[in-house]
Each structure stands twice: as C-alpha cells, then as structure tokens.
Write a protein that holds these residues in place. Structure first.
Motif, PDB file in Angstrom:
ATOM      1  N   VAL A  47     -10.786  10.145   8.557  1.00  0.00           N
ATOM      2  CA  VAL A  47     -10.580   9.702   9.933  1.00  0.00           C
ATOM      3  C   VAL A  47     -10.132   8.253  10.112  1.00  0.00           C
ATOM      4  CG1 VAL A  47     -11.857   9.229  12.078  1.00  0.00           C
ATOM      5  CG2 VAL A  47     -11.899  11.457  11.077  1.00  0.00           C
ATOM      6  N   PRO A  48     -10.584   7.284   9.410  1.00  0.00           N
ATOM      7  CA  PRO A  48     -10.079   5.953   9.725  1.00  0.00           C
ATOM      8  C   PRO A  48      -8.573   5.823   9.505  1.00  0.00           C
ATOM      9  CG  PRO A  48     -12.002   5.798   8.308  1.00  0.00           C
ATOM     10  CD  PRO A  48     -11.633   7.236   8.406  1.00  0.00           C
ATOM     11  N   ASP A  49      -8.007   6.631   8.609  1.00  0.00           N
ATOM     12  CA  ASP A  49      -6.571   6.581   8.358  1.00  0.00           C
ATOM     13  C   ASP A  49      -5.818   7.357   9.432  1.00  0.00           C
ATOM     14  OD1 ASP A  49      -7.083   5.171   6.061  1.00  0.00           O
ATOM     15  OD2 ASP A  49      -7.083   6.965   4.791  1.00  0.00           O
ATOM     16  N   THR A  50      -4.534   7.060   9.544  1.00  0.00           N
ATOM     17  CA  THR A  50      -3.697   7.728  10.538  1.00  0.00           C
ATOM     18  C   THR A  50      -3.587   9.214  10.271  1.00  0.00           C
ATOM     19  OG1 THR A  50      -2.429   5.686  10.729  1.00  0.00           O
ATOM     20  CG2 THR A  50      -1.449   7.658  11.664  1.00  0.00           C
ATOM     21  N   ALA A  51      -3.433   9.594   8.997  1.00  0.00           N
ATOM     22  CA  ALA A  51      -3.331  11.017   8.659  1.00  0.00           C
ATOM     23  C   ALA A  51      -4.619  11.756   9.029  1.00  0.00           C
ATOM     24  CB  ALA A  51      -3.035  11.180   7.172  1.00  0.00           C
ATOM     25  N   GLY A  52      -5.758  11.121   8.850  1.00  0.00           N
ATOM     26  CA  GLY A  52      -7.024  11.736   9.234  1.00  0.00           C
ATOM     27  C   GLY A  52      -7.123  11.965  10.736  1.00  0.00           C
ATOM     28  N   LEU A  87      -7.462  15.531  12.619  1.00  0.00           N
ATOM     29  CA  LEU A  87      -8.497  15.724  13.628  1.00  0.00           C
ATOM     30  C   LEU A  87      -7.888  16.267  14.921  1.00  0.00           C
ATOM     31  CD1 LEU A  87     -11.488  15.331  14.435  1.00  0.00           C
ATOM     32  CD2 LEU A  87     -10.864  13.032  15.159  1.00  0.00           C
ATOM     33  N   GLY A  88      -6.776  15.682  15.352  1.00  0.00           N
ATOM     34  CA  GLY A  88      -6.104  16.151  16.563  1.00  0.00           C
ATOM     35  C   GLY A  88      -5.548  17.557  16.424  1.00  0.00           C
ATOM     36  N   LEU A  89      -4.956  17.866  15.272  1.00  0.00           N
ATOM     37  CA  LEU A  89      -4.412  19.209  15.059  1.00  0.00           C
ATOM     38  C   LEU A  89      -5.527  20.249  14.980  1.00  0.00           C
ATOM     39  CD1 LEU A  89      -1.547  18.457  12.535  1.00  0.00           C
ATOM     40  CD2 LEU A  89      -1.305  19.191  14.907  1.00  0.00           C
ATOM     41  N   GLY A  90      -6.653  19.893  14.389  1.00  0.00           N
ATOM     42  CA  GLY A  90      -7.787  20.812  14.361  1.00  0.00           C
ATOM     43  C   GLY A  90      -8.325  21.076  15.759  1.00  0.00           C
ATOM     44  N   GLY A  91      -8.414  20.023  16.559  1.00  0.00           N
ATOM     45  CA  GLY A  91      -8.835  20.204  17.950  1.00  0.00           C
ATOM     46  C   GLY A  91      -7.860  21.052  18.738  1.00  0.00           C
ATOM     47  N   LEU A  92      -6.564  20.856  18.486  1.00  0.00           N
ATOM     48  CA  LEU A  92      -5.542  21.656  19.164  1.00  0.00           C
ATOM     49  C   LEU A  92      -5.631  23.122  18.750  1.00  0.00           C
ATOM     50  CD1 LEU A  92      -3.092  21.570  21.069  1.00  0.00           C
ATOM     51  CD2 LEU A  92      -1.674  21.135  19.049  1.00  0.00           C
ATOM     52  N   TRP A 130       1.324  11.058  -1.452  1.00  0.00           N
ATOM     53  CA  TRP A 130       1.670   9.651  -1.244  1.00  0.00           C
ATOM     54  C   TRP A 130       0.456   8.754  -1.454  1.00  0.00           C
ATOM     55  CZ3 TRP A 130       4.651  11.137   3.725  1.00  0.00           C
ATOM     56  CH2 TRP A 130       5.913  11.591   3.378  1.00  0.00           C
ATOM     57  N   MET A 131      -0.720   9.210  -1.006  1.00  0.00           N
ATOM     58  CA  MET A 131      -1.922   8.397  -1.157  1.00  0.00           C
ATOM     59  C   MET A 131      -2.274   8.238  -2.639  1.00  0.00           C
ATOM     60  SD  MET A 131      -5.739   9.005   0.435  1.00  0.00           S
ATOM     61  CE  MET A 131      -5.057   9.852   1.809  1.00  0.00           C
ATOM     62  N   ALA A 132      -2.177   9.304  -3.404  1.00  0.00           N
ATOM     63  CA  ALA A 132      -2.492   9.221  -4.831  1.00  0.00           C
ATOM     64  C   ALA A 132      -1.538   8.272  -5.541  1.00  0.00           C
ATOM     65  CB  ALA A 132      -2.429  10.609  -5.471  1.00  0.00           C
ATOM     66  N   ARG A 133      -0.273   8.340  -5.198  1.00  0.00           N
ATOM     67  CA  ARG A 133       0.718   7.448  -5.823  1.00  0.00           C
ATOM     68  C   ARG A 133       0.476   5.996  -5.433  1.00  0.00           C
ATOM     69  NH1 ARG A 133       7.123   8.392  -5.293  1.00  0.00           N
ATOM     70  NH2 ARG A 133       7.615   7.634  -7.366  1.00  0.00           N
ATOM     71  N   ALA A 134       0.221   5.746  -4.150  1.00  0.00           N
ATOM     72  CA  ALA A 134      -0.002   4.376  -3.688  1.00  0.00           C
ATOM     73  C   ALA A 134      -1.269   3.785  -4.313  1.00  0.00           C
ATOM     74  CB  ALA A 134      -0.098   4.344  -2.167  1.00  0.00           C
ATOM     75  N   VAL A 135      -2.325   4.574  -4.395  1.00  0.00           N
ATOM     76  CA  VAL A 135      -3.574   4.084  -4.984  1.00  0.00           C
ATOM     77  C   VAL A 135      -3.383   3.814  -6.473  1.00  0.00           C
ATOM     78  CG1 VAL A 135      -5.913   4.813  -5.602  1.00  0.00           C
ATOM     79  CG2 VAL A 135      -5.107   5.084  -3.275  1.00  0.00           C
ATOM     80  N   ARG A 136      -2.695   4.706  -7.163  1.00  0.00           N
ATOM     81  CA  ARG A 136      -2.451   4.527  -8.589  1.00  0.00           C
ATOM     82  C   ARG A 136      -1.650   3.254  -8.846  1.00  0.00           C
ATOM     83  NH1 ARG A 136      -1.537   9.687  -9.716  1.00  0.00           N
ATOM     84  NH2 ARG A 136       0.517   9.558  -8.790  1.00  0.00           N
ATOM     85  N   ASN A 137      -0.590   3.021  -8.052  1.00  0.00           N
ATOM     86  CA  ASN A 137       0.207   1.801  -8.210  1.00  0.00           C
ATOM     87  C   ASN A 137      -0.582   0.548  -7.863  1.00  0.00           C
ATOM     88  OD1 ASN A 137       2.377   3.314  -9.042  1.00  0.00           O
ATOM     89  ND2 ASN A 137       3.380   3.318  -7.034  1.00  0.00           N
ATOM     90  N   SER A 138      -1.385   0.599  -6.822  1.00  0.00           N
ATOM     91  CA  SER A 138      -2.181  -0.555  -6.415  1.00  0.00           C
ATOM     92  C   SER A 138      -3.236  -0.901  -7.468  1.00  0.00           C
ATOM     93  CB  SER A 138      -2.851  -0.273  -5.072  1.00  0.00           C
ATOM     94  OG  SER A 138      -3.734  -1.296  -4.734  1.00  0.00           O
ATOM     95  N   MET A 139      -3.906   0.115  -7.980  1.00  0.00           N
ATOM     96  CA  MET A 139      -4.926  -0.139  -9.006  1.00  0.00           C
ATOM     97  C   MET A 139      -4.285  -0.679 -10.292  1.00  0.00           C
ATOM     98  SD  MET A 139      -7.829   0.632  -7.625  1.00  0.00           S
ATOM     99  CE  MET A 139      -9.043   1.106  -8.810  1.00  0.00           C
ATOM    100  N   TRP A 140      -3.115  -0.183 -10.648  1.00  0.00           N
ATOM    101  CA  TRP A 140      -2.429  -0.679 -11.834  1.00  0.00           C
ATOM    102  C   TRP A 140      -2.033  -2.144 -11.646  1.00  0.00           C
ATOM    103  CZ3 TRP A 140       2.543  -2.526 -12.641  1.00  0.00           C
ATOM    104  CH2 TRP A 140       2.902  -2.718 -13.972  1.00  0.00           C
ATOM    105  N   ALA A 141      -1.510  -2.479 -10.455  1.00  0.00           N
ATOM    106  CA  ALA A 141      -1.118  -3.865 -10.181  1.00  0.00           C
ATOM    107  C   ALA A 141      -2.344  -4.795 -10.210  1.00  0.00           C
ATOM    108  CB  ALA A 141      -0.422  -3.953  -8.833  1.00  0.00           C
ATOM    109  N   GLN A 142      -3.466  -4.348  -9.664  1.00  0.00           N
ATOM    110  CA  GLN A 142      -4.683  -5.166  -9.699  1.00  0.00           C
ATOM    111  C   GLN A 142      -5.169  -5.369 -11.131  1.00  0.00           C
ATOM    112  OE1 GLN A 142      -7.604  -3.326  -7.195  1.00  0.00           O
ATOM    113  NE2 GLN A 142      -6.520  -3.852  -5.297  1.00  0.00           N
ATOM    114  N   ALA A 143      -5.096  -4.322 -11.947  1.00  0.00           N
ATOM    115  CA  ALA A 143      -5.531  -4.450 -13.342  1.00  0.00           C
ATOM    116  C   ALA A 143      -4.622  -5.412 -14.104  1.00  0.00           C
ATOM    117  CB  ALA A 143      -5.541  -3.072 -14.016  1.00  0.00           C
TER     118      ALA A 143
END
Length: 153
Positions: A33-38, A42-47, A83-96
C-alpha cells in the motif's frame, strides 16, 4: 447471480494482497500500500468488489468490466514485481559497491529478493477475475442474433 460471489472474493483477495509485502530483501519488506502500485491494486480490488456487489444486487451482468479490472491488476502485479525486483537488485548492488570503495574492503553479494505473499494472493485474485470475465467471451449460445424465418412458403 450467485456466481458473482466468486469475483467479489477475488476482489477481497486483491485488497488483502495490497496490504501484504510483495517482496522481501533480507529483513526489509517491499511493495504494498505505501507504493503507488499497491494503491492501484487496492483501488482495483475495491472496484471488483463494487462491480460484483452491484451485479448481485441489480441482477445485471458486469463481466466485461470485471475482465478489464482483472487484466489491469494482473499487469500491475506482474510488471510491478519485475521492475521492483530489478530496481532493488541494482540499488543493493550499487550500495554494496559504494560501501566496498569507501571502506576499502571487498564487495559482498547483496541479499536476494524473495517473493512475498502479497504477489501470490494478488496474482491468484487477478487470474480469477480474468477467468470470470472471459466466461462471457466463451459462453456457448445457439445464436447471438435473431435468425429471419422465411414466411413466403
């Protein structure tokens, strides 16, 4: 019209999946939910719950909109996870790599992203909605139009 309880339950699955983590990296849950996709899920489930409830109440079909809601939810969940898995993987690699450069130590492999329960519930709910919506496309009817009879005999 009791069949519309199926998409109502699938909409509830989408709503619940919006509040669960979609993936975890180490101890950190991501998605939901805090993310836009969440919020979209939530809105599509309510609909979906609203459309199914209106179909039960008014005894009118709403399978085409339920098909569209299911397709949109499936696309958001599937592509959002990719997209989330790719972005997280790239971000964690850059931090390491940055930590290894700053601390002058060898780089460590970042933790792997693990699929969370929210993705599974959301995908199941969206597939149920798509399947229910497709029943109007593959419905067996003898004829979709009126056949003119020859009265000149």
């Amino acid at each position: 019209m009791r069949a519309y309880y199926i998409p109502a339950a699938a909409g509830v699955l989408l709503i619940v999946s919006a509040f669960l983590p979609w993936m975890t990296v180490g101890d950190m849950p991501l998605g939901g939910v805090p993310d836009t996709a969440g919020l979209w899920i939530l809105g599509l489930g309510g609909l979906a719950v609203l459309l199914a409830g209106l179909s039960i109440w008014t005894r009118k079909n709403s399978r085409h909109p339920l098909l569209l809601v299911g397709l949109m939810a499936f696309a958001i969940l599937f592509l959002g996870y990719q997209w989330m898995a790719r972005a997280v993987r790239n971000s964690m690699w850059a931090q390491a790599q940055a930590r290894a450069i700053v601390e002058n130590v060898p780089a460590v492999e970042p933790p792997a992203a693990v699929v969370g329960p929210g993705i599974y519930l959301g995908i199941v709910g969206s597939i149920i909605l798509v399947g229910f919506g497709l029943t109007i496309v593959f419905k067996r009817v003898p004829s979709a139009y009126a056949v003119a009879e020859d009265d000149d005999v």
